[in-house]
Design an enzyme around this catalytic site. Structure first.
Site, PDB file in Angstrom:
ATOM      1  N   LYS A 165       0.829  -1.210   0.000  1.00 36.13           N
ATOM      2  CA  LYS A 165       0.000   0.000   0.000  1.00 36.13           C
ATOM      3  C   LYS A 165       0.867   1.266   0.000  1.00 36.13           C
ATOM      4  CE  LYS A 165      -3.769  -2.369  -0.357  1.00 36.13           C
ATOM      5  NZ  LYS A 165      -4.361  -3.245   0.589  1.00 36.13           N
TER       6      LYS A 165
HETATM    7  C1  LIG Z   1      -5.518  -4.379   0.930  1.00 30.16           C
HETATM    8  C2  LIG Z   1      -7.010  -4.246   0.925  1.00 30.16           C
HETATM    9  C3  LIG Z   1      -7.797  -4.541   2.043  1.00 30.16           C
HETATM   10  C4  LIG Z   1      -7.247  -5.234   3.250  1.00 30.16           C
HETATM   11  O1  LIG Z   1      -6.198  -4.591   3.822  1.00 30.16           O
HETATM   12  P1  LIG Z   1      -5.324  -5.356   4.939  1.00 30.16           P
HETATM   13  O2  LIG Z   1      -4.625  -4.254   5.651  1.00 30.16           O
HETATM   14  O3  LIG Z   1      -4.385  -6.246   4.185  1.00 30.16           O
HETATM   15  O4  LIG Z   1      -6.242  -6.108   5.805  1.00 30.16           O
HETATM   16  C5  LIG Z   1      -9.145  -4.256   2.000  1.00 30.16           C
HETATM   17  N1  LIG Z   1      -9.713  -3.715   0.923  1.00 30.16           N
HETATM   18  C6  LIG Z   1      -8.999  -3.438  -0.199  1.00 30.16           C
HETATM   19  C7  LIG Z   1      -9.695  -2.833  -1.363  1.00 30.16           C
HETATM   20  C8  LIG Z   1      -7.629  -3.709  -0.230  1.00 30.16           C
HETATM   21  O5  LIG Z   1      -6.927  -3.470  -1.335  1.00 30.16           O
END
Ligand SMILES: *Cc1c(COP(=O)(O)O)cnc(C)c1O
Length: 383
Positions: free
Chosen positions: A185
């Protein structure tokens, strides 16, 4: 082969001061939830312009606790998009609710706000929009339809740390906004997440439910503030963030704009250099919005090439370029088909995109040579 070393998709940019900050926490002797987490929450809520921010161990945990805070119960329906990561829909299911998908807009790849009202039933309790790739959803329309039908709104901001819509940050429009600091991210803590809200009651609930349901500030029980007894008020979850993670998050958040500017350069370069290939490039940015530039997604233009998306993916790997698929259509995965009866053809726009979509590397870590390699590999395969 275009390059010698495999280009890992979504590898984060970590610098010496990021590493130092983590080492300092390790040396401090306080690894768990503590002062670094508190500082990261402060910094994050200031950055987003939100009154409350609660750090957790993932965005998935944040989405789940948001459903719990909104009292989503068995039988409740929550409207969301089929072009998302499974965590979005699973959070609804973990709370006992039912995810109800609404098709996307083909250009923006976001939930089609004009189709939400038609999916509302007497059981609908909330809307869970995802700002896909970092492009803001049409929040004015979503908030209007929510108000009209008395629905809560939780924004899945996993891609949307820098996203703005009409002068405000994504995550501050809905009742709750959930962010991710997963390794790929825009801001990373390894694993990690944050929920923001302007509602004190939701903030308190999420803090408490995220740490076993123990009464306020139970993490302080071993600090120099003096031992305090806690009481369990709810059988909560173990979703708290550690100081090791928060120290990294504090550093990364300081660099959010620097990394954004680097991704913007890469974005503009891809736009300029890929436009003659059989690829449908991302739609232009809507006026008065900020796209967080989390994913550079293209659709393979299958009218102009006989190659399939999966063939293109495999060819890229052969050139030592890692790419991603965000996403295959969620409603067509076995669980949702079996449990909710979804079928091929239910959401034609999401299926159209899901069959053709591909994410190119966009990390701020990419060097100019890395970007040249991605373009060269695509030219070799598709040119
Ligand atoms: C990465 C992601 C999540 C989950 O995030 P985590 O921190 O890995 O639990 C949820 N929704 C979307 C759209 C994502 O890309």
């Amino acid at each position: 082969m275009t390059r010698d070393k495999f280009l890992v998709f979504g590898s984060p940019r970590l610098e010496a001061d990021d590493i130092q900050a983590v080492v300092k926490v390790l040396e401090s002797g306080w690894l768990g939830t503590g002062p670094q987490v508190k500082q990261f929450e402060e910094d994050f809520k200031n950055y987003q312009g939100a009154p409350y921010a609660m750090a957790l161990n993932s965005c998935t945990a944040g989405l789940h606790l948001s459903m719990v805070a909104l009292d989503i119960q068995p039988g409740a329906e929550v409207i969301t998009t089929p072009l998302t990561f499974c965590a979005t829909a699973n959070a609804v299911i973990h709370a006992g609710g039912r995810p109800v998908f609404v098709d996307i807009n083909r250009a923006t790849l976001n939930i089609d706000a004009d189709k939400i009202a038609a999916a509302v039933t007497p059981r609908t309790r909330a809307v869970l929009p995802v700002h896909f790739a970092g492009r803001p959803c049409e929040l004015d329309k979503i908030m209007a339809v929510a108000k009209q039908h008395n629905l809560k709104v939780v924004e899945d901001c996993a891609h949307a740390i820098e996203t703005e819509y009409h002068g405000r940050h994504a995550g501050t429009f809905g009742d709750l906004g959930c962010f991710s600091f997963y390794v790929t991210k825009n801001v990373v803590t390894g694993e990690g997440g944050m929920v923001i809200t302007n509602n004190e009651e939701y903030a308190d609930k999420i803090k408490m439910y995220g740490l076993h349901g123990m009464s306020r500030d139970a993490w302080k029980r071993f600090s120099d503030a003096g031992f305090k007894h806690y009481q369990v008020l709810f059988p909560g979850f173990k979703y708290n963030m550690m100081d090791i993670q928060a120290a990294l998050g504090i550093q990364q958040l300081k660099k959010v704009e620097k990394f954004y500017q680097r991704r913007l350069e890469i974005w503009n370069e891809y736009n300029a250099r890929l436009k003659n290939l059989p690829l449908i490039l991302p739609a232009p940015f809507a006026p008065d919005t900020k796209h967080a530039l989390h994913l550079y997604t293209v659709l393979l233009d299958t009218d102009k090439t006989s190659l399939t998306r999966d063939e293109l993916l495999n060819a890229l790997v052969k050139e030592n370029i890692g790419a991603g698929v965000h996403y295959t259509a969620l409603h067509l995965h076995p669980y949702y088909r079996k449990t909710f009866g979804y079928r091929d053809g239910d959401f034609p726009n999401a299926e159209y995109a899901a069959e053709r979509i591909l994410s190119l590397p966009l990390s701020a870590k990419l060097t100019p040579e890395d970007v040249d390699d991605v373009v060269a590999a695509l030219e070799k395969i598709l040119g």
